[in-house]
Design a protein around this motif. Structure first.
Motif, PDB file in Angstrom:
ATOM      1  N   ASP A  16       0.835  -1.198   0.000  1.00 26.50           N
ATOM      2  CA  ASP A  16       0.000   0.000   0.000  1.00 26.50           C
ATOM      3  C   ASP A  16       0.872   1.250   0.000  1.00 26.50           C
ATOM      4  O   ASP A  16       0.900   2.024   0.953  1.00 26.50           O
ATOM      5  CB  ASP A  16      -0.949  -0.020   1.206  1.00 26.50           C
ATOM      6  CG  ASP A  16      -2.000   1.078   1.141  1.00 26.50           C
ATOM      7  OD1 ASP A  16      -2.093   1.754   0.094  1.00 26.50           O
ATOM      8  OD2 ASP A  16      -2.717   1.264   2.132  1.00 26.50           O
ATOM      9  N   TYR A  17       1.598   1.447  -1.092  1.00 28.01           N
ATOM     10  CA  TYR A  17       2.493   2.595  -1.174  1.00 28.01           C
ATOM     11  C   TYR A  17       1.735   3.907  -1.302  1.00 28.01           C
ATOM     12  O   TYR A  17       2.245   4.959  -0.937  1.00 28.01           O
ATOM     13  CB  TYR A  17       3.518   2.432  -2.304  1.00 28.01           C
ATOM     14  CG  TYR A  17       2.936   2.265  -3.679  1.00 28.01           C
ATOM     15  CD1 TYR A  17       2.544   3.361  -4.431  1.00 28.01           C
ATOM     16  CD2 TYR A  17       2.790   1.003  -4.243  1.00 28.01           C
ATOM     17  CE1 TYR A  17       2.014   3.215  -5.707  1.00 28.01           C
ATOM     18  CE2 TYR A  17       2.274   0.838  -5.512  1.00 28.01           C
ATOM     19  CZ  TYR A  17       1.874   1.947  -6.241  1.00 28.01           C
ATOM     20  OH  TYR A  17       1.349   1.798  -7.491  1.00 28.01           O
ATOM     21  N   GLU A  18       0.491   3.861  -1.787  1.00 28.75           N
ATOM     22  CA  GLU A  18      -0.291   5.097  -1.915  1.00 28.75           C
ATOM     23  C   GLU A  18      -0.565   5.721  -0.548  1.00 28.75           C
ATOM     24  O   GLU A  18      -0.487   6.940  -0.392  1.00 28.75           O
ATOM     25  CB  GLU A  18      -1.600   4.846  -2.658  1.00 28.75           C
ATOM     26  CG  GLU A  18      -1.399   4.644  -4.142  1.00 28.75           C
ATOM     27  CD  GLU A  18      -1.944   3.316  -4.634  1.00 28.75           C
ATOM     28  OE1 GLU A  18      -2.300   2.467  -3.795  1.00 28.75           O
ATOM     29  OE2 GLU A  18      -2.006   3.153  -5.857  1.00 28.75           O
ATOM     30  N   GLN A  19      -0.868   4.902   0.447  1.00 27.75           N
ATOM     31  CA  GLN A  19      -1.103   5.410   1.793  1.00 27.75           C
ATOM     32  C   GLN A  19       0.166   6.012   2.378  1.00 27.75           C
ATOM     33  O   GLN A  19       0.133   7.070   2.992  1.00 27.75           O
ATOM     34  CB  GLN A  19      -1.636   4.298   2.709  1.00 27.75           C
ATOM     35  CG  GLN A  19      -1.919   4.763   4.123  1.00 27.75           C
ATOM     36  CD  GLN A  19      -2.955   5.871   4.191  1.00 27.75           C
ATOM     37  OE1 GLN A  19      -3.940   5.865   3.459  1.00 27.75           O
ATOM     38  NE2 GLN A  19      -2.721   6.844   5.055  1.00 27.75           N
ATOM     39  N   VAL A  20       1.284   5.351   2.175  1.00 28.39           N
ATOM     40  CA  VAL A  20       2.563   5.874   2.679  1.00 28.39           C
ATOM     41  C   VAL A  20       2.888   7.190   1.968  1.00 28.39           C
ATOM     42  O   VAL A  20       3.373   8.135   2.599  1.00 28.39           O
ATOM     43  CB  VAL A  20       3.694   4.845   2.502  1.00 28.39           C
ATOM     44  CG1 VAL A  20       5.028   5.418   2.953  1.00 28.39           C
ATOM     45  CG2 VAL A  20       3.370   3.573   3.279  1.00 28.39           C
ATOM     46  N   ALA A  21       2.596   7.276   0.681  1.00 32.64           N
ATOM     47  CA  ALA A  21       2.831   8.519  -0.058  1.00 32.64           C
ATOM     48  C   ALA A  21       1.995   9.654   0.534  1.00 32.64           C
ATOM     49  O   ALA A  21       2.489  10.780   0.699  1.00 32.64           O
ATOM     50  CB  ALA A  21       2.513   8.330  -1.537  1.00 32.64           C
ATOM     51  N   LYS A  22       0.746   9.371   0.877  1.00 29.58           N
ATOM     52  CA  LYS A  22      -0.100  10.394   1.511  1.00 29.58           C
ATOM     53  C   LYS A  22       0.504  10.834   2.840  1.00 29.58           C
ATOM     54  O   LYS A  22       0.554  12.020   3.142  1.00 29.58           O
ATOM     55  CB  LYS A  22      -1.509   9.848   1.745  1.00 29.58           C
ATOM     56  CG  LYS A  22      -2.340   9.736   0.501  1.00 29.58           C
ATOM     57  CD  LYS A  22      -3.712   9.174   0.829  1.00 29.58           C
ATOM     58  CE  LYS A  22      -4.478   8.851  -0.432  1.00 29.58           C
ATOM     59  NZ  LYS A  22      -5.780   8.224  -0.143  1.00 29.58           N
ATOM     60  N   GLU A  23       0.949   9.868   3.632  1.00 25.31           N
ATOM     61  CA  GLU A  23       1.550  10.180   4.931  1.00 25.31           C
ATOM     62  C   GLU A  23       2.827  10.999   4.772  1.00 25.31           C
ATOM     63  O   GLU A  23       3.172  11.783   5.652  1.00 25.31           O
ATOM     64  CB  GLU A  23       1.845   8.888   5.691  1.00 25.31           C
ATOM     65  CG  GLU A  23       0.600   8.141   6.109  1.00 25.31           C
ATOM     66  CD  GLU A  23       0.875   6.745   6.634  1.00 25.31           C
ATOM     67  OE1 GLU A  23       2.063   6.382   6.831  1.00 25.31           O
ATOM     68  OE2 GLU A  23      -0.105   6.005   6.851  1.00 25.31           O
ATOM     69  N   ALA A  24       3.521  10.828   3.648  1.00 26.26           N
ATOM     70  CA  ALA A  24       4.756  11.559   3.366  1.00 26.26           C
ATOM     71  C   ALA A  24       4.493  12.886   2.647  1.00 26.26           C
ATOM     72  O   ALA A  24       5.432  13.580   2.274  1.00 26.26           O
ATOM     73  CB  ALA A  24       5.690  10.694   2.524  1.00 26.26           C
ATOM     74  N   ASN A  25       3.207  13.206   2.444  1.00 22.29           N
ATOM     75  CA  ASN A  25       2.817  14.431   1.726  1.00 22.29           C
ATOM     76  C   ASN A  25       3.358  14.468   0.299  1.00 22.29           C
ATOM     77  O   ASN A  25       3.782  15.509  -0.191  1.00 22.29           O
ATOM     78  CB  ASN A  25       3.242  15.683   2.499  1.00 22.29           C
ATOM     79  CG  ASN A  25       2.526  15.794   3.817  1.00 22.29           C
ATOM     80  OD1 ASN A  25       1.319  15.584   3.902  1.00 22.29           O
ATOM     81  ND2 ASN A  25       3.266  16.083   4.864  1.00 22.29           N
ATOM     82  N   ILE A  26       3.352  13.316  -0.350  1.00 25.95           N
ATOM     83  CA  ILE A  26       3.743  13.223  -1.754  1.00 25.95           C
ATOM     84  C   ILE A  26       2.464  13.328  -2.577  1.00 25.95           C
ATOM     85  O   ILE A  26       1.548  12.523  -2.418  1.00 25.95           O
ATOM     86  CB  ILE A  26       4.463  11.895  -2.043  1.00 25.95           C
ATOM     87  CG1 ILE A  26       5.746  11.791  -1.202  1.00 25.95           C
ATOM     88  CG2 ILE A  26       4.779  11.764  -3.534  1.00 25.95           C
ATOM     89  CD1 ILE A  26       6.434  10.437  -1.278  1.00 25.95           C
ATOM     90  N   SER A  27       2.398  14.307  -3.439  1.00 25.47           N
ATOM     91  CA  SER A  27       1.194  14.517  -4.253  1.00 25.47           C
ATOM     92  C   SER A  27       1.023  13.367  -5.244  1.00 25.47           C
ATOM     93  O   SER A  27       1.998  12.704  -5.612  1.00 25.47           O
ATOM     94  CB  SER A  27       1.292  15.841  -5.019  1.00 25.47           C
ATOM     95  OG  SER A  27       2.264  15.740  -6.042  1.00 25.47           O
ATOM     96  N   PRO A  28      -0.203  13.153  -5.703  1.00 22.63           N
ATOM     97  CA  PRO A  28      -0.421  12.106  -6.708  1.00 22.63           C
ATOM     98  C   PRO A  28       0.412  12.310  -7.975  1.00 22.63           C
ATOM     99  O   PRO A  28       0.893  11.343  -8.567  1.00 22.63           O
ATOM    100  CB  PRO A  28      -1.921  12.212  -7.014  1.00 22.63           C
ATOM    101  CG  PRO A  28      -2.518  12.799  -5.775  1.00 22.63           C
ATOM    102  CD  PRO A  28      -1.461  13.740  -5.240  1.00 22.63           C
TER     103      PRO A  28
END
Length: 70
Positions: free
Chosen positions: A5-17
């Motif tokens: 679930d890298y999308e959730q980690v990206a959200k937590e890291a404030n990485i935009s889509p």
């Protein structure tokens, strides 16, 4: 099928889509035929940003050409 679930980690890291898409595109080139390795490396990249081991700017920096001209 998703392995991580890298999308959730990206959200937590404030990485935009949009920036996540760039990360995914680059890593897909390295692992074109191995979905698990591709997703694992995307997850690791997002975790590195989240944990402060690398900045998003450093991660997205274009690769430098070798000075030797190889």
């Amino acid at each position: 099928m998703h392995y991580f679930d890298y999308e959730q980690v990206a959200k937590e890291a404030n990485i935009s889509p949009e920036k996540l898409a760039i990360i995914c595109e680059r890593l897909r080139q390295e692992y074109p035929h191995d979905e698990m390795m591709y997703e694992l490396h995307v997850l690791r990249a997002c975790n590195s940003v989240k944990d402060g081991r690398i900045t998003l700017e450093e991660l997205l920096k274009p690769e430098q050409a070798t000075a030797s001209g190889d």
